[in-house]
Write an enzyme that holds these catalytic residues in place. Structure first.
Site, short mmCIF file in Angstrom:
data_model
loop_
_atom_site.label_atom_id
_atom_site.label_comp_id
_atom_site.label_asym_id
_atom_site.label_seq_id
_atom_site.Cartn_x
_atom_site.Cartn_y
_atom_site.Cartn_z
N GLU A 130 1.43 -3.29 -7.89
CA GLU A 130 0.75 -4.11 -8.90
C GLU A 130 1.42 -5.48 -9.02
OE1 GLU A 130 0.36 -1.87 -12.53
OE2 GLU A 130 -1.11 -0.51 -11.65
N GLU A 156 -3.01 5.65 -7.66
CA GLU A 156 -2.58 6.29 -8.91
C GLU A 156 -3.79 6.60 -9.77
OE1 GLU A 156 0.25 3.99 -11.15
OE2 GLU A 156 1.51 3.57 -9.42
#
Length: 496
Positions: free
Chosen positions: A116, A263
């Site tokens: 991220e 995820e």
């Protein structure tokens, strides 16, 4: 014009991907008592998990995974990203140390460069694509590029206007990164990694998103969300977010890059302001997610195209900072005991074992033999465990050492106490495992489908695992004294 737009949307190139999707798990490291790498791998095997994503490239973990057949995604941590993104040599050294040193014994199939980055480390954004390319170049130099894909996981928050999915687009601020990154993924046959959390979408919607829609629960047709541009029906948030990513890539003219969800999950516990972070909701979400992925359902935009997904995460992380929910995304606690039993009837074997009936208490690796001896003395004495199977000539005498003998005694106590919390500790020298420690003719209590029966479970036992006693019975791992034999027989008689 609207009709032409609709036809264009519906006729985009089919995304190429593996025929069958997989479910994997993420393994975090924020545990106060992290299981050993061999214990982690044993749990993965017991649960038939064949794909795992690591948040680093820990050497001990990669060694433990060797020859397991488990497909491994290793990661370049964000703190190492700047160095790798600015130096081809640094990237080559990282690959040599963390990949080449372990293959082919360890089946490394992907490298996640950072995590991220655009949203959590924006100052590294300018060198993200360089880092990805440098890592790939090192793989090419070692002839590993065909078996190991390189990508970088993104937060779904980089997608703006995500519903309806057909209107989704990436935050234009990141176009200088996304365009060359997507070109790289397309040219190397890699995939777009994205983290998808319907829990946060639900929490941030101010009750606009129904809980059932976030949890994959069935919705009546009139409650399904419909994309007015494509007339595609969406029955859950997960599919809508994945399709939003597909459409965002299409907006930049990339229509053949497959998606892997790196995820996804749901917390089993939260603070008072997170009332829907519950065990039941976590169970419902993850059970439905696993079924959805393994059935190769795909998404409304790409039906039948697999969307492989890594569940966040294998273990609860009790030292992770932040709210209570941040610590409670795991399927298991640090001892390998399931937080809940997934509802997976008909969804294959992955994570489908009812581990409540298949957990055992064993001696912890590396424990002090003197501590094990003291705990064994207590279990065979005040703990009221029937240790007669450990007598010379009995099925569990061999191998004759304190580790295997204490494992038998610890497990017998644990099973007799109905696996109650705290009954597999013995002052820190015992741990829970899903691997059956039975061997040869020595069948351990709790072993499924075997004759490992326990003595009368109604007999009383101490509520704590103190390994001290006012008059401990000394147990010798090499042989039983006549006194211990008599004590063992006497205790058996008392229990019976």
């Amino acid at each position: 014009m609207a009709v032409l737009f609709l036809l264009l949307l519906l006729s985009v190139s089919a995304v190429s991907a593996d025929k069958d999707a997989f479910i994997g798990v993420n393994v975090g490291t924020s545990l106060s008592d992290m299981p050993s790498p061999t214990q982690v791998v044993a749990l993965l095997k017991a649960q038939n998990i064949h794909h795992v994503r690591l948040y680093d490239a820990d050497r001990a973990m990669l060694v433990a995974l060797a020859n397991s057949g488990i497909r491994v995604t290793v990661s370049v941590p964000n703190e190492q990203l700047l160095g790798i993104g600015q130096s081809n040599a640094t990237a080559a050294n990282w690959v040599a140390r963390n990949v080449i040193a372990h293959v082919p014994a360890t089946n490394i199939t992907a490298i996640a460069v950072g995590s991220e980055v655009l949203t959590t480390l924006p100052n590294a954004a300018p060198i993200l694509v360089s880092a990805v390319k440098f890592i790939h170049s090192a793989l090419v130099a070692s002839n590993l590029d065909s078996q190991i894909k390189v990508s970088t996981p993104h937060s779904s928050s980089i997608i703006l206007d995500s519903f309806p999915p057909s209107q989704a687009f990436f935050n234009r601020t990141w176009d200088p990164v996304m365009v060359p990154l997507l070109k790289f993924l397309q040219s190397t046959g890699s995939y777009f990694m994205i983290n998808v959390y319907p829990y946060y979408s639900y929490m941030q919607s101010n009750s606009i998103i129904p809980l059932d829609y976030a949890l994959f629960r069935p919705l009546p047709p009139n409650k399904e969300a419909v994309d007015a541009n494509t007339l595609l029906h969406y029955t859950n948030v997960f599919e809508a977010l994945v399709d939003a990513a597909y459409f965002a890539m299409s907006y930049l003219n990339f229509t053949n890059v497959p998606i892997v969800v790196t995820e996804s999950g749901w917390p089993s516990k939260g603070d008072s302001n997170e009332p829907d972070a519950t065990i039941e909701n976590a169970n419902t979400y993850n059970s439905n997610l696993i079924r959805h992925v393994l059935n190769n359902t795909g998404t409304p935009k790409h039906p039948g195209i697999s969307v492989s997904t890594y569940i966040y995460e294998l273990y609860n992380e009790d030292t992770r900072p932040g709210p209570v929910s941040e610590k409670n995304w795991g399927l298991f606690d640090a001892n390998g005991v399931p937080v809940y039993i997934l509802h997976l009837t008909g969804a294959g074997t992955v994570l489908a074992n009812d581990t409540t009936n298949q957990t055992f208490c064993v001696a912890k690796e590396g424990s002090d033999p003197k501590m094990l001896q003291a705990a064994l003395d207590w279990a065979c004495g005040p703990g009221k465990v029937d240790c007669t199977p450990l007598l010379q000539g009995q099925p569990c005498y061999e191998p004759d050492n304190v580790v295997t003998h204490s494992t038998f005694a610890f497990n017998a106590y644990f099973q007799r106490m109905a696996k109650s919390p705290g009954t597999c500790d013995f002052k820190g020298v015992a741990t829970v495992t899903t691997t059956d420690p039975s061997h040869g003719s020595c069948i351990f209590p709790g072993s499924s489908g075997r004759n490992g029966t326990l003595t009368n479970t109604t007999s009383l036992a101490p509520s704590t695992n103190s390994t001290t006693s006012d008059s401990p019975q000394l147990y010798n791992a090499n042989s039983f004294t006549t006194l211990v034999i008599l004590c063992g027989l006497l205790m058996s008689a008392i229990v019976l």
